[in-house]
Design a protein around this motif. Sequence first.
Motif, PDB file in Angstrom:
ATOM      1  N   ILE A  36       0.820  -1.215   0.000  1.00  0.00           N
ATOM      2  CA  ILE A  36       0.000   0.000   0.000  1.00  0.00           C
ATOM      3  C   ILE A  36       0.856   1.268   0.000  1.00  0.00           C
ATOM      4  CG2 ILE A  36      -1.586   1.342   1.427  1.00  0.00           C
ATOM      5  CD1 ILE A  36      -2.864  -1.271   2.292  1.00  0.00           C
ATOM      6  N   ILE A  37       1.938   1.281   0.807  1.00  0.00           N
ATOM      7  CA  ILE A  37       2.629   2.548   1.071  1.00  0.00           C
ATOM      8  C   ILE A  37       3.123   3.274  -0.195  1.00  0.00           C
ATOM      9  CG2 ILE A  37       4.638   3.593   2.178  1.00  0.00           C
ATOM     10  CD1 ILE A  37       2.862   3.053   4.327  1.00  0.00           C
ATOM     11  N   PRO A  38       3.843   2.608  -1.137  1.00  0.00           N
ATOM     12  CA  PRO A  38       4.344   3.386  -2.275  1.00  0.00           C
ATOM     13  C   PRO A  38       3.239   4.094  -3.069  1.00  0.00           C
ATOM     14  CG  PRO A  38       5.457   1.287  -2.157  1.00  0.00           C
ATOM     15  CD  PRO A  38       4.354   1.233  -1.162  1.00  0.00           C
ATOM     16  N   PRO A  39       2.145   3.404  -3.499  1.00  0.00           N
ATOM     17  CA  PRO A  39       1.106   4.160  -4.202  1.00  0.00           C
ATOM     18  C   PRO A  39       0.395   5.156  -3.296  1.00  0.00           C
ATOM     19  CG  PRO A  39       0.391   1.903  -3.879  1.00  0.00           C
ATOM     20  CD  PRO A  39       1.818   1.966  -3.474  1.00  0.00           C
ATOM     21  N   LEU A  40       0.359   4.856  -1.990  1.00  0.00           N
ATOM     22  CA  LEU A  40      -0.254   5.804  -1.057  1.00  0.00           C
ATOM     23  C   LEU A  40       0.528   7.106  -1.048  1.00  0.00           C
ATOM     24  CD1 LEU A  40      -2.443   6.154   1.170  1.00  0.00           C
ATOM     25  CD2 LEU A  40      -0.720   5.456   2.802  1.00  0.00           C
ATOM     26  N   ALA A  41       1.860   6.990  -1.003  1.00  0.00           N
ATOM     27  CA  ALA A  41       2.679   8.197  -1.000  1.00  0.00           C
ATOM     28  C   ALA A  41       2.456   8.984  -2.289  1.00  0.00           C
ATOM     29  CB  ALA A  41       4.153   7.830  -0.847  1.00  0.00           C
ATOM     30  N   SER A  42       2.289   8.282  -3.420  1.00  0.00           N
ATOM     31  CA  SER A  42       2.101   9.055  -4.640  1.00  0.00           C
ATOM     32  C   SER A  42       0.706   9.674  -4.683  1.00  0.00           C
ATOM     33  CB  SER A  42       2.386   8.210  -5.881  1.00  0.00           C
ATOM     34  OG  SER A  42       1.346   7.353  -6.137  1.00  0.00           O
ATOM     35  N   GLN A  43      -0.273   9.060  -3.995  1.00  0.00           N
ATOM     36  CA  GLN A  43      -1.574   9.721  -3.873  1.00  0.00           C
ATOM     37  C   GLN A  43      -1.458  10.973  -3.008  1.00  0.00           C
ATOM     38  OE1 GLN A  43      -4.366   9.517  -5.378  1.00  0.00           O
ATOM     39  NE2 GLN A  43      -3.671   7.808  -6.605  1.00  0.00           N
ATOM     40  N   HIS A  44      -0.642  10.894  -1.947  1.00  0.00           N
ATOM     41  CA  HIS A  44      -0.431  12.074  -1.110  1.00  0.00           C
ATOM     42  C   HIS A  44       0.202  13.194  -1.921  1.00  0.00           C
ATOM     43  CE1 HIS A  44      -0.469   9.541   2.845  1.00  0.00           C
ATOM     44  NE2 HIS A  44      -1.658   9.717   2.318  1.00  0.00           N
ATOM     45  N   LEU A  45       1.136  12.808  -2.780  1.00  0.00           N
ATOM     46  CA  LEU A  45       1.764  13.811  -3.642  1.00  0.00           C
ATOM     47  C   LEU A  45       0.731  14.385  -4.611  1.00  0.00           C
ATOM     48  CD1 LEU A  45       4.315  15.221  -4.533  1.00  0.00           C
ATOM     49  CD2 LEU A  45       4.725  13.366  -6.112  1.00  0.00           C
ATOM     50  N   ASN A  46      -0.130  13.511  -5.159  1.00  0.00           N
ATOM     51  CA  ASN A  46      -1.180  13.990  -6.059  1.00  0.00           C
ATOM     52  C   ASN A  46      -2.075  14.988  -5.356  1.00  0.00           C
ATOM     53  OD1 ASN A  46      -0.447  12.631  -8.269  1.00  0.00           O
ATOM     54  ND2 ASN A  46      -1.968  11.007  -8.098  1.00  0.00           N
ATOM     55  N   LEU A  47      -2.414  14.680  -4.096  1.00  0.00           N
ATOM     56  CA  LEU A  47      -3.270  15.599  -3.344  1.00  0.00           C
ATOM     57  C   LEU A  47      -2.595  16.959  -3.226  1.00  0.00           C
ATOM     58  CD1 LEU A  47      -5.381  14.800  -0.297  1.00  0.00           C
ATOM     59  CD2 LEU A  47      -3.924  16.774  -0.186  1.00  0.00           C
ATOM     60  N   THR A  48      -1.284  16.933  -2.922  1.00  0.00           N
ATOM     61  CA  THR A  48      -0.569  18.202  -2.790  1.00  0.00           C
ATOM     62  C   THR A  48      -0.595  18.961  -4.112  1.00  0.00           C
ATOM     63  OG1 THR A  48       0.861  17.004  -1.288  1.00  0.00           O
ATOM     64  CG2 THR A  48       1.561  19.192  -1.940  1.00  0.00           C
ATOM     65  N   LYS A  49      -0.373  18.228  -5.218  1.00  0.00           N
ATOM     66  CA  LYS A  49      -0.389  18.919  -6.509  1.00  0.00           C
ATOM     67  C   LYS A  49      -1.795  19.405  -6.836  1.00  0.00           C
ATOM     68  CE  LYS A  49       1.780  15.687  -8.870  1.00  0.00           C
ATOM     69  NZ  LYS A  49       2.146  15.065 -10.140  1.00  0.00           N
ATOM     70  N   ASN A  50      -2.806  18.580  -6.507  1.00  0.00           N
ATOM     71  CA  ASN A  50      -4.175  18.972  -6.820  1.00  0.00           C
ATOM     72  C   ASN A  50      -4.643  20.154  -5.984  1.00  0.00           C
ATOM     73  OD1 ASN A  50      -4.710  17.187  -8.845  1.00  0.00           O
ATOM     74  ND2 ASN A  50      -5.402  15.575  -7.465  1.00  0.00           N
ATOM     75  N   SER A  51      -3.980  20.400  -4.843  1.00  0.00           N
ATOM     76  CA  SER A  51      -4.391  21.542  -4.037  1.00  0.00           C
ATOM     77  C   SER A  51      -4.211  22.834  -4.828  1.00  0.00           C
ATOM     78  CB  SER A  51      -3.603  21.595  -2.732  1.00  0.00           C
ATOM     79  OG  SER A  51      -2.274  21.949  -2.985  1.00  0.00           O
ATOM     80  N   SER A  52      -3.463  22.767  -5.952  1.00  0.00           N
ATOM     81  CA  SER A  52      -3.294  23.961  -6.778  1.00  0.00           C
ATOM     82  C   SER A  52      -4.607  24.384  -7.431  1.00  0.00           C
ATOM     83  CB  SER A  52      -2.250  23.699  -7.852  1.00  0.00           C
ATOM     84  OG  SER A  52      -2.633  22.592  -8.631  1.00  0.00           O
ATOM     85  N   LEU A  53      -5.617  23.488  -7.438  1.00  0.00           N
ATOM     86  CA  LEU A  53      -6.914  23.873  -8.003  1.00  0.00           C
ATOM     87  C   LEU A  53      -7.588  24.930  -7.145  1.00  0.00           C
ATOM     88  CD1 LEU A  53      -8.374  20.522  -9.252  1.00  0.00           C
ATOM     89  CD2 LEU A  53      -7.043  22.216 -10.423  1.00  0.00           C
ATOM     90  N   ALA A  54      -7.007  25.186  -5.943  1.00  0.00           N
ATOM     91  CA  ALA A  54      -7.504  26.231  -5.069  1.00  0.00           C
ATOM     92  C   ALA A  54      -7.735  27.534  -5.824  1.00  0.00           C
ATOM     93  CB  ALA A  54      -6.503  26.462  -3.950  1.00  0.00           C
ATOM     94  N   VAL A  55      -6.934  27.754  -6.846  1.00  0.00           N
ATOM     95  CA  VAL A  55      -7.009  29.018  -7.579  1.00  0.00           C
ATOM     96  C   VAL A  55      -8.418  29.247  -8.122  1.00  0.00           C
ATOM     97  CG1 VAL A  55      -6.273  28.058  -9.790  1.00  0.00           C
ATOM     98  CG2 VAL A  55      -5.762  30.416  -9.259  1.00  0.00           C
ATOM     99  N   ALA A  56      -9.165  28.169  -8.376  1.00  0.00           N
ATOM    100  CA  ALA A  56     -10.502  28.312  -8.966  1.00  0.00           C
ATOM    101  C   ALA A  56     -11.502  28.909  -7.992  1.00  0.00           C
ATOM    102  CB  ALA A  56     -11.002  26.959  -9.463  1.00  0.00           C
ATOM    103  N   ILE A  57     -11.312  28.686  -6.674  1.00  0.00           N
ATOM    104  CA  ILE A  57     -12.246  29.279  -5.721  1.00  0.00           C
ATOM    105  C   ILE A  57     -11.537  30.330  -4.880  1.00  0.00           C
ATOM    106  CG2 ILE A  57     -13.857  27.348  -5.563  1.00  0.00           C
ATOM    107  CD1 ILE A  57     -12.391  26.481  -3.034  1.00  0.00           C
ATOM    108  N   ALA A  58     -10.401  30.823  -5.375  1.00  0.00           N
ATOM    109  CA  ALA A  58      -9.701  31.934  -4.742  1.00  0.00           C
ATOM    110  C   ALA A  58      -9.227  31.611  -3.327  1.00  0.00           C
ATOM    111  CB  ALA A  58     -10.552  33.202  -4.726  1.00  0.00           C
ATOM    112  N   TYR A  59      -8.868  30.355  -3.059  1.00  0.00           N
ATOM    113  CA  TYR A  59      -8.149  30.067  -1.827  1.00  0.00           C
ATOM    114  C   TYR A  59      -6.694  30.446  -2.064  1.00  0.00           C
ATOM    115  CZ  TYR A  59      -5.743  27.331   1.758  1.00  0.00           C
ATOM    116  OH  TYR A  59      -4.941  26.938   2.784  1.00  0.00           O
ATOM    117  N   PRO A  60      -6.094  31.251  -1.177  1.00  0.00           N
ATOM    118  CA  PRO A  60      -4.772  31.807  -1.484  1.00  0.00           C
ATOM    119  C   PRO A  60      -3.645  30.793  -1.326  1.00  0.00           C
ATOM    120  CG  PRO A  60      -5.500  32.554   0.654  1.00  0.00           C
ATOM    121  CD  PRO A  60      -6.624  31.752   0.091  1.00  0.00           C
TER     122      PRO A  60
END
Lengths: 497, 392
Positions: B318-342
């Motif tokens: 589980i751990i290796p793909p889990l870590a890459s999902q965590h990384l995906n979450l961090t990258k996806n947090s960039s979608l914040a720009v759409a609702i103006a989260y700074p």
Amino acid sequence: MDNSLAYVRTEDAPKLKPPANLVGVRGWVMANLFPNWPNSLLTIAAGLFAYWVLSHILGWAVFRATWTGENRDACAVEGAGACWPFVKAKFAQWVYGFYPIDQRWRVNICFLVGAATLIPLLMPSAPYKKWNALFLLIGFPLLAFVLLTGGHFSFGFGAFIDVVLPLLAIVAALLPLSVFGIEDGIKSAKLGLILTGLGVVFGVLSYALGLELPAITSAVSTSYLIYVLLLLAGGALGILQVLGAKSLASQSALRAWLIGGAGLFFIAILCKWDFGLEYVETSQWGGLLVTLVVAITGIVFSLPLGILLALGRRSTMPIVKYFSIGFIEIWRGVPLITVLFMASYMLPLFLPPGTNFDKLTRVLIGIALFSSAYMAEVVRGGLQAIPKGQIEAAQALGLPYWNTMNLIVLPQALRIVIPGIVNTFIGLFKDTTLVAVVGLYDLLGIVIAGFADAKWASPQTASTGYFSAAALFWIFCFSMSRYSQYVERRLNTGHKR
Amino acid sequence: MSAVDDTRQAQVSFWNDPKTRSIAVQLIMVVALAAVAYELYVNASANLAKLGKTFGYDFWNKSAGFDINQSLIAYTSSSSYGTAIKVGFLNTLLVAVFGIFFATIIGFTAGIARLSKNWLVAKIATVYVETVRNIPLLLQIFIWYGAVLKPLPGPKQALNVGSFYLSNRGLNMPSPVFEGLAWMGLVGLFGGVIGAILLRRWARARQLATGQPFPYISAGIALIVLMPILGLLLAGWPVTWDVPVLGAFQLSGGATVNPEFIALLIALSVYTGAFIAEIVRAGIQAVSYGQSEAAGALGLRQGLITRLVTVPQAMRIIIPPLASQHLNLTKNSSLAVAIAYPDLVAMGGTVLNQTGKAIEVVLIWMVVYLSLSLITSSFMNWYNSRMKLVER
């Protein structure tokens, strides 16, 4: 035999029915819902939760929903649910965007042709897979490109010939090398190669000395004439050499050369030809059309790029290998949204001054590069799954690298990674929504743009729009993921226990 | 005629020598790359000169002049662009850390639930995973923000549980105020963590030596929870709670969590949770059934089998793909720009629009996100080398 002993049975005991709480509906319920106390409590809690969610969704989407109406008045009622007339009024826009209404048949033809060629390709039993795939990867994009934009591009045909004709001539001069092998090729086609080399040197020199790039069609001066004649003579000699050989290899080389050349001219003519179609700017495209264009372009361009990168990553040549690794990891390491910002703000700075692409093209370039990195990793997975013995056997038969890859490794590897490719496509399809952030109207973008319409402004408009968009995306993505699972099962038959 | 000459003859010609070819290919590649890089450089400098701009980070210390509605460090509109970007980076980290925490919990719950023998629970988990995975994340962020949080009543009619108020202005909740000797609490926490680590070591050593188990997990958690409280008690409980109060028009006091943050956090956790659920399910299913049968044959109870046999082996998968999902979450947090989260991308975008420094801002983004993914992948490599099966 003595049967008088009382305790010996002479016939089977009668078969009893299984206990009632183990079979039938009751048995199923007991086993799967209420096997013991903790699980029963869990079932009740989960049932209440499911009821709560379902009753809210159904109440909003069906029972309290507004079904008919011409404008906001029908929906802006206290306590009303979903505003379906809004969806009905806007649906055409969600599909076509701002594409001119009288030109929408062009989009329809693209959808139809795309579906009619894609579906047989996805069905394992349908024949002509190779031609189907070729049409879908080359023919269909061209057709869609001409139909959707209207074609009739005003690029200089002369400039095109200036680039393509010398290129074809140089390739023709090099043909003997590929037919006879490099050593014999050089021996037999010496004159043609020398002429071509002189032509290239002449062209480079005149460019380096500050003259214009030698052009065939514009103002024929002596220096241009020399350059052109040298190249053409070299090319013609090369062709003659190959024609004289009359072997299988020479025929196939000639055929490839002819098809390549004719294809280039065909594409140029297709783009330039006036089909009498009205020109539709890409800023007028929108909705599902843009979503599909972005996703399909991304996949069509990322597949060949991804294969090259994956092969590069496994190469023994260090520069090729590390370039591929760097390229793949950089694109995979950054979020798509920064890539899109890059494409819309930074890319114009790196283009030669004066050139300018429209926004959709820039975004498409960004997405193609981005997804090629992901595709490369998918393809690499397939390459790694091919046993080394396959490559060694090919080498033992004397196949060179590209033949080994094209004939032995890639056909097997790509078949394995079909589910991976479909999954990448699903990801790409979902990611196309991000283009809304840089101001393109994809499906999500156009749904949101519809909220601003004063005619339909009601408290439920936004929720209804989001719900419908989510349902549309879900249908596309879910059916694709089901297909990928189906392929996976088909591929797995040999290995599963 | 000697044998040496014969082998010379049999050798491949210069043209067909793989070495020559590979050097030639790489040379061509280097030249082509250099040409492309040079062309890009020339174009960029020509374009910048035409626009009257230069490359450089001189904007970093200039006053930004815009406000940010959520900041972990001191920031006013007169702070510098550099500070604004740092604020964005910290906000990205904030939402990523919370998102990773919740997504992991949701993912493990749903993944285990999908394997449950309880039909209803398994079906609910399946519906959750299949629904959420197939709807674009950006759309889900919009749904949580625009269709769930924004239609909430205003602060006057806020949904209220105890001192927690949820309204369209966000979540208002009590916040602790530390004074005086409050650092004693931190000391206690630190001591608790160290104590728990030492306890685990001692318990393992004792079990290896004597076979006597010790419940070090619950004891360790108790240490980590109780020690800070003990520290604060020793200091005379220097903590007061700032409770939000409903005024005439709005809530005052306490801490406020912006609706943008809540929407982004829920969307990221729910979306990534669905992917993690699939990873967890696959990991557990990959542990062969013979393992738990063997453990059962040795007389272990079901709970112990899960904890000592199935889960440790599943974690390896589980751990290796889990870590890459965590990384995906961090990258996806960039979608914040759409609702103006700074977040970092939103702040960078604002700076880019105000200063026009496209190349510089994009470089900052790339460096930050690439470092994050490098850190993640080096962690994964470290973990993999630690956890991989030791064979002979």
